[in-house]
Design a protein around this motif. Structure first.
Motif, mmCIF file in Angstrom:
data_model
loop_
_atom_site.group_PDB
_atom_site.id
_atom_site.type_symbol
_atom_site.label_atom_id
_atom_site.label_comp_id
_atom_site.label_asym_id
_atom_site.label_seq_id
_atom_site.Cartn_x
_atom_site.Cartn_y
_atom_site.Cartn_z
ATOM 1 N N GLY A 17 -50.528 -63.160 -15.733
ATOM 2 C CA GLY A 17 -49.632 -62.417 -16.603
ATOM 3 C C GLY A 17 -50.279 -61.978 -17.884
ATOM 4 N N THR A 43 -49.040 -55.795 -9.720
ATOM 5 C CA THR A 43 -48.083 -56.484 -8.857
ATOM 6 C C THR A 43 -46.989 -55.496 -8.473
ATOM 7 N N ARG A 80 -43.194 -51.079 -10.830
ATOM 8 C CA ARG A 80 -41.905 -50.457 -11.115
ATOM 9 C C ARG A 80 -41.653 -50.327 -12.613
ATOM 10 N N VAL A 81 -42.609 -50.718 -13.421
ATOM 11 C CA VAL A 81 -42.490 -50.494 -14.869
ATOM 12 C C VAL A 81 -43.017 -49.094 -15.160
ATOM 13 N N PRO A 82 -42.183 -48.237 -15.704
ATOM 14 C CA PRO A 82 -42.586 -46.837 -15.879
ATOM 15 C C PRO A 82 -43.929 -46.658 -16.566
ATOM 16 N N ALA A 110 -38.031 -48.045 -20.674
ATOM 17 C CA ALA A 110 -37.885 -47.414 -19.360
ATOM 18 C C ALA A 110 -38.173 -45.915 -19.441
ATOM 19 N N ASP A 131 -43.924 -55.707 -8.777
ATOM 20 C CA ASP A 131 -42.921 -55.600 -9.843
ATOM 21 C C ASP A 131 -43.420 -54.718 -10.975
ATOM 22 N N LEU A 132 -44.638 -54.970 -11.399
ATOM 23 C CA LEU A 132 -45.156 -54.200 -12.529
ATOM 24 C C LEU A 132 -45.303 -52.724 -12.162
ATOM 25 N N GLY A 145 -43.259 -49.240 -25.296
ATOM 26 C CA GLY A 145 -43.837 -50.056 -24.249
ATOM 27 C C GLY A 145 -45.327 -50.221 -24.388
ATOM 28 N N ARG A 146 -45.849 -51.000 -23.488
ATOM 29 C CA ARG A 146 -47.222 -51.452 -23.632
ATOM 30 C C ARG A 146 -47.778 -51.640 -22.231
ATOM 31 N N VAL A 171 -50.064 -60.047 -2.091
ATOM 32 C CA VAL A 171 -49.158 -60.241 -3.219
ATOM 33 C C VAL A 171 -49.406 -59.156 -4.266
ATOM 34 N N PHE A 172 -50.640 -58.658 -4.307
ATOM 35 C CA PHE A 172 -50.898 -57.586 -5.255
ATOM 36 C C PHE A 172 -50.638 -56.240 -4.619
ATOM 37 N N LEU A 202 -54.365 -60.842 -14.172
ATOM 38 C CA LEU A 202 -53.161 -60.213 -13.621
ATOM 39 C C LEU A 202 -52.215 -61.279 -13.096
ATOM 40 N N ARG A 203 -52.783 -62.186 -12.359
ATOM 41 C CA ARG A 203 -51.977 -63.266 -11.787
ATOM 42 C C ARG A 203 -51.367 -64.126 -12.878
#
Lengths: 317, 317
Positions: free
Chosen positions: A140, A279, A284-286, A87, A281-282, A92-93, A164-165, A137-138
DNA sequence: CGATTCTATAACGTCAGGTTATGCGGCGGG
DNA sequence: CCCGCCGCATAACCTGACGTTATAGAATCG
């Protein structure tokens, strides 16, 4: 049944030797520790501490719990730190998939920026055309897709994915006309598409070809497409050899010069939008957010800013 | 910051591949999982799951958490099981301190009973006279002290301990008179203490000696104590040799015969109470409670039931 | 023996974390 | 192609775990 707070309390009691000591060590009030112990005891079904006089000792079960608490708490701390590192961009990656001409300029610069700012973040990169990159992407298989959309069409797949994206605009890439050096139209500056209704065309990737067709349709003619290839170096070679003309996005033109090719603007002007897709959600990944930011910065930096409208320069493929 | 429930949820999601699946696996409702994830995410500061379409995937941070959750949860389960084993009498330890004559009969029988019922419970045993055994209890060096108190006196230490300790009566041990075989009083059945005012006495341990003095004081005389020894075999030897008489508790008499000694009852009858002492907390430890129960059972069993009043038998030291 | 310093208990507030009810969007079958 | 099922999100609400302060009782020490 067992909770972390309880383990922490037992360990503190073991370390401090008293309820009061444990309480201050944990930042609790003394009664909190007292009734926490009582709760633990009735859950465990056995006494955990032996209070004789005003000294407190752990029973066998209590010692067991305190001993185990150490490993559990350190495992939790490790997990917490590992997540906090991700975070906090200390780990991370980010897996990026981008189409070839973005791979050549935009992406490398952005990745360099990310690496400079967050050296511990690992960025991996895969080359993929928009349809496949969005599929990845879809599925994963990547976190960030650099795709493009010609004006009026969507990014790649059916429109159903657009919501959705999460799409972020990076830059507009103007589509230019590539002519062989010395071509009569090469010096005009801006070529009207209508002037090319009898030209022989060289088409790029399927979606670029689609865009060519739609442009010509707007001008009420159907282009004579004699060659198709996904390889833009081959396109340039064909153009330079005088075998035809081609529409080539500005971004590609900058990646490699070809002495036998000259580019000019086309009327009506058309461009493709280059976007970063991920996405919600992603996003929101720092690490992903940081990479997105870097991409935006690079895209808006002067180096990559669109050279048109500043059409005094010619671009070689 | 991280709690066990959260880890459990993440692991369940990783295992089941969906929120709903995780919910049923954990016995939760689906919204519980949903908002638990949201809480975790805002605590962690990063997305933990990637929902695309109606499939759910873990992000890197989420995978990390799920992976770590495994070790944490198994460590917790191990701790829980270890405590549950102690609470469920499938493990654990009871440290007993008992005075010698209890060690000979009462304690071995009780320990055998405990071992038979709960083979996994380890019982260790130390021989100690009441004052020291209570000190050990207080110091946390044993869990259970078998002590005795002559009527009218307390168990061992100052009276202040009587309330902090938890005392359980085991049996009444009648004090008998030991005479050399052939002694004129040996056949009387019950000897009045007053008949012994001119006898030569052999005293046992300090507290037993104290009891002898107090008995004689009640009969308004002061005994002529010629010998003192803590070793009851020595006492028996002295009595058999005709060097004096002695007061010996019934329990000791049964442990070893001595052909040269006969015992009779004394008037006024007096006895010592044999008690098991522990702390209120330790009493709530199942293994200690089980041992206490076993001690009571053994004490009240016919084998150890007081033989008086059934005075037809003589007991040899 | 009184002062100090423990723990236990009572009374109480709050919030984490559960529930049910409901909406919405994606995916698959008729 | 549309409809129905399935799965996640949200809203509203409820409970109890767990913290607090205040206070009492008991044990040790000077």
């Amino acid at each position: 049944m067992i909770d972390v707070a309880g383990l922490r309390v037992m360990k503190a009691i073991a370390d401090e030797g008293s309820f009061t000591g444990a309480a201050v060590a944990l930042g609790y009030s003394q009664p909190a520790v007292s009734q926490m112990v009582r709760r633990l005891e009735q859950r465990a079904g056995t006494a955990l501490v032996d209070r004789v006089g005003r000294t407190v000792r752990l029973t066998e079960a209590g010692q067991t719990l305190a001993r185990r608490a150490g490993e559990v708490l350190s495992a939790i701390d490790a997990a917490e730190e590992e997540v906090a590192a991700i975070a906090g961009l200390r780990a991370g990656r980010v897996r990026i998939a981008a189409f070839p001409s973005a791979s050549a300029t935009l992406v490398p610069k952005a990745l360099a920026l990310v690496k400079q700012r967050y050296p511990e973040v690992a960025v991996t990169f895969t080359e993929a055309e928009p349809p496949e990159s969005l599929a990845a992407l879809r599925a994963g298989d990547c976190d960030l897709a650099i795709a493009f959309a010609y004006e009026g069409t969507d990014v790649g797949r059916g429109e159903e994915d657009l919501d959705v994206f999460s799409t972020r605009h990076l830059l507009d890439d103007e589509v230019l006309l590539a002519l062989p050096t010395g071509h009569p139209l090469a010096s005009v500056g801006v070529v009207d598409i209508d002037q090319l209704r009898d030209a022989t065309w060289i088409a790029g990737c399927p979606r670029c070809r689609g865009h060519l067709l739609s442009m010509c349709r707007s001008a009420d003619f159907s282009p004579d497409v004699a060659f198709e290839t996904e390889d833009y170096v081959a396109v340039a070679g064909l153009v330079a050899a005088g075998l035809g003309v081609a529409l080539i996005p500005d971004l590609i033109v900058r990646t490699a010069h070809h002495p036998g090719v000259v580019t000019t603007r086309v009327r009506p002007a058309s461009k493709r939008q280059i976007v970063a897709v991920t996405t919600p959600d992603l996003e929101r990944v720092p690490a992903v957010a940081a990479t997105l930011d870097a991409l935006c910065e690079v895209a808006h930096s002067s180096e990559l800013a669109p050279t048109f409208p500043a059409p005094e320069l010619d671009y070689y493929l």
